[in-house]
Design an enzyme around this catalytic site. Sequence first.
Site, PDB file in Angstrom:
ATOM      1  N   GLU A 264     -23.327  66.746 -18.628  1.00 58.79           N
ATOM      2  CA  GLU A 264     -24.563  65.962 -18.704  1.00 58.79           C
ATOM      3  C   GLU A 264     -25.536  66.639 -17.756  1.00 58.79           C
ATOM      4  O   GLU A 264     -25.467  66.461 -16.547  1.00 58.79           O
ATOM      5  CB  GLU A 264     -24.293  64.501 -18.322  1.00 58.79           C
ATOM      6  CG  GLU A 264     -25.378  63.552 -18.781  1.00 58.79           C
ATOM      7  CD  GLU A 264     -26.603  63.607 -17.893  1.00 58.79           C
ATOM      8  OE1 GLU A 264     -27.612  64.221 -18.340  1.00 58.79           O
ATOM      9  OE2 GLU A 264     -26.566  63.074 -16.789  1.00 58.79           O
ATOM     10  N   CYS A 298     -32.179  62.178 -14.642  1.00 62.94           N
ATOM     11  CA  CYS A 298     -32.100  63.122 -15.766  1.00 62.94           C
ATOM     12  C   CYS A 298     -32.876  62.589 -16.964  1.00 62.94           C
ATOM     13  O   CYS A 298     -33.288  63.354 -17.831  1.00 62.94           O
ATOM     14  CB  CYS A 298     -30.645  63.390 -16.134  1.00 62.94           C
ATOM     15  SG  CYS A 298     -29.673  61.904 -16.408  1.00 62.94           S
TER      16      CYS A 298
END
Length: 512
Positions: A264, A298
């Site tokens: 990720e 993110c």
Amino acid sequence: MTKLTFLQNLGLEDLNSGVSTGTEWFSGNGPLTESLTPVNGSVIANVKNANREEYEAVISTAQQAFPEWRKVPAPQRGEIVRQIGNAVRDAKDDLGQLVSWEMGKIYQEGLGEVQEMIDICDFAVGLSRQLYGSTMHSERPGHRMYDQYHPLGIVGIISAFNFPVAVWSWNAMIAAVCGNVSIWKPSPKTPLCSIALQRIIAKVMKENKVPEGVFNLVIGTNEEIAETLVNDQRVPLISATGSTEMGRKVSAKVASRLGRSILELGGNNAIIVTESADLKIAIPGIVFGAVGTCGQRCTTTRRVIIHESIYEDVKSQLIQAYSQLENRVGNPLDENTLIGPLIDELAVKNFRNALTAIREQGGKIIYGGDVLEGHPSAFYVRPALAEVENHLQIVQDETFAPLLYLIRYQNFDEALRLQNDVPQGLSSAVFTRDFQQSEKFLSHEGSDCGLANINIGTSGAEIGGAFGGEKDTGGGRESGSDAWKSYMRRQTNTINYSTDLPLAQGVSFDLG
């Protein structure tokens, strides 16, 4: 509640080591880590790191624990996770303040991150009774086929500073109900959060006589510990959260030993604002997505792609909204604060370098971008707005800071092209009242991201859905939906209950 109180409540005032196999703690013979709060730049505590010998002791304990833990029925494993969730509930306020103090996100976001841990525990408890396989019809008479999922082994978890507790839980709780054990290598920028959690779950482990080595913690500032974990053949799965650069290195090393990885990585997330958008919800969605956690998510909104007919209106409203944040930047534990500090000096440097690059590449800063004076550390900045073209190199790169790019578009197909025309593919959103636009955005012709939203922003994903993205974001999935399958090995089974031996595809093999 003061800083001293929540540290005291979490047992963090007398620290020695960041190396544990559950209830047991090692001496920590590696180098010391200083845990610095970005709130005022002071040292919270010194943490002793693991050395190579201690790493070997931890993984040996994990290897011994796995055969025992996988024999525990999945619903019973879920019961342990349920108790962990309750223990985290009891410590929610203290943990939320610790996350805020050590990482810098505001207290409400710290509480929200702890709530994610509680939610994933609840999810995992239900999952422990739903690790389903499928039954298939065989082409051979008197045969039955099905698939099933078995525990994989040791799961290595490498987490980043911006979500110092939640991302661990996404992985560790799902891995645990699947019958795996885990080794957590947290960010050296937020070691206290991991130590606090390890101490909380240790009580649950001890009360339930869970084998030592099911939940392991290995803190290491030097790259040796991280590289040892990534290269370790005894760890079949590495789940890593961080930059794309880090992910490339991890992916290559894990792939070279034919291991699995869940990555990720970076995001360059865009919101498309169409001519039919309801700006009453679009503007707050953009602002929260862009400045929440001081731009250090993110899923932070990096780009706003605005229809030319409303561009000036949206631009004006964003400048107005940003100006109202002037007095809301400050101590993240202050209830009036909406934006805390960046994590450290390097983050501030990257922010300022990005502003310089925007000007050099032909963009224009239209608001903010300066380091704020009068704060107890030099990590507080004024969120920035910039007018740019999507193709600029600085726009193509991810800057982990509160920097929002404004980009014009003429028609929806152009907006989709701009949205997708970056290397990353994590989160995306569109604000529109047009049914056809919303459906196209979610179709195979639309967003190429792992997360695609209609009339909400790019951040704030729920744990019930699988989390992750495509392209330079790594392609992995964590948390909800059927992401649990990545933590298990799949097996297809065929059973012949007849007295004959028919072969597949009608093959004849006559020995007589």
